[in-house]
Scaffold this active site. Sequence first.
Site, PDB file in Angstrom:
ATOM      1  N   LEU A 102       6.785   0.700   4.604  1.00 37.20           N
ATOM      2  CA  LEU A 102       5.674   0.298   3.723  1.00 37.20           C
ATOM      3  C   LEU A 102       6.341  -0.832   2.964  1.00 37.20           C
ATOM      4  O   LEU A 102       7.164  -0.793   2.435  1.00 37.20           O
ATOM      5  CB  LEU A 102       5.318   1.472   2.951  1.00 37.20           C
ATOM      6  CG  LEU A 102       4.329   1.220   1.914  1.00 37.20           C
ATOM      7  CD1 LEU A 102       2.816   0.824   2.312  1.00 37.20           C
ATOM      8  CD2 LEU A 102       3.968   2.323   0.984  1.00 37.20           C
ATOM      9  N   CYS A 103       5.365  -1.798   2.506  1.00 31.03           N
ATOM     10  CA  CYS A 103       5.743  -2.980   1.798  1.00 31.03           C
ATOM     11  C   CYS A 103       4.695  -3.142   0.629  1.00 31.03           C
ATOM     12  O   CYS A 103       3.609  -3.255   0.597  1.00 31.03           O
ATOM     13  CB  CYS A 103       5.475  -4.310   2.534  1.00 31.03           C
ATOM     14  SG  CYS A 103       5.788  -5.827   1.387  1.00 31.03           S
ATOM     15  N   ILE A 104       5.094  -2.507  -0.482  1.00 33.48           N
ATOM     16  CA  ILE A 104       4.316  -2.376  -1.601  1.00 33.48           C
ATOM     17  C   ILE A 104       5.047  -3.080  -2.734  1.00 33.48           C
ATOM     18  O   ILE A 104       6.243  -2.456  -3.080  1.00 33.48           O
ATOM     19  CB  ILE A 104       3.624  -1.033  -1.836  1.00 33.48           C
ATOM     20  CG1 ILE A 104       2.813  -0.823  -3.125  1.00 33.48           C
ATOM     21  CG2 ILE A 104       4.644   0.053  -2.089  1.00 33.48           C
ATOM     22  CD1 ILE A 104       2.018   0.477  -2.986  1.00 33.48           C
TER      23      ILE A 104
ATOM     24  N   SER B 224       8.366  -8.374   2.460  1.00 34.35           N
ATOM     25  CA  SER B 224       7.168  -9.176   2.021  1.00 34.35           C
ATOM     26  C   SER B 224       7.528  -9.834   0.523  1.00 34.35           C
ATOM     27  O   SER B 224       8.379  -9.413  -0.162  1.00 34.35           O
ATOM     28  CB  SER B 224       5.912  -8.326   1.712  1.00 34.35           C
ATOM     29  OG  SER B 224       5.741  -7.584   2.761  1.00 34.35           O
TER      30      SER B 224
END
Length: 242
Positions: free
Chosen positions: A93-95, A242
Amino acid sequence: MAAPRANCSALRALSVEYKSLQEEPVEGFRVKLVNEDNLFEWEVAIFGPPDTLYMGGCFKARMKFPTDYPYSPPSIRFLTKVWHPNVYENGDLCISILHPPVDDPQSGELPCERWNPTQNVRTILLSVISLLNEPNTYSPANVDASVMYRRWRESKGRDKEYENIIRKQALAARVEAERDGIQVPLTLEDYCIKTQVKPSNAESQAEMPDFYDDDYDEDYDEFSDDSDYVDEDDNDSGNGES
């Protein structure tokens, strides 16, 4: 897998958070330890919110915490297949909330949007649930999913490609969860956590391994070995950021 070499503050922080989430669950997700002897790796079940494309889905993920938590953020990898602009093909996950608070103008993120030690598992997972329905398409981890999502949004739902993929994945995730005995909430009433009576101290101690122990220093070797902890997924995780 053996627990990572840790400092006492990280172990105490995770012990308190885990116990709190067991006694007072938060709507939208449930957590459990992958291994009762290791507080640094959690299995998470994230339920798709009602009235969204993800409704009825139960998306499993792993959270891995660093040995200096909460000063550094954990990582999250989905085990369930998720087609989403902010999820890499390998499930990572990229957050923003899980990115170190450095000044990186090219990322489009402000330091205040990134990790800080006041965050916790509750705030992280609530942010993930929000991200499911409102992706960040400015620096996507999955470019194809981002393009498809924008096309779906700009067409006001007339272009069904993105929607059909998500609904199909949510249904498959629900079937798998029910096969594992997990009851997936399908209505807002079921989704929202109802107030529950807290277990007594004796019951809580019986259900929770005694990680939060003032004598932990004396038992330190039970949770470590002579070598530093190495994440077994480091070698096969995605290299993009990201």
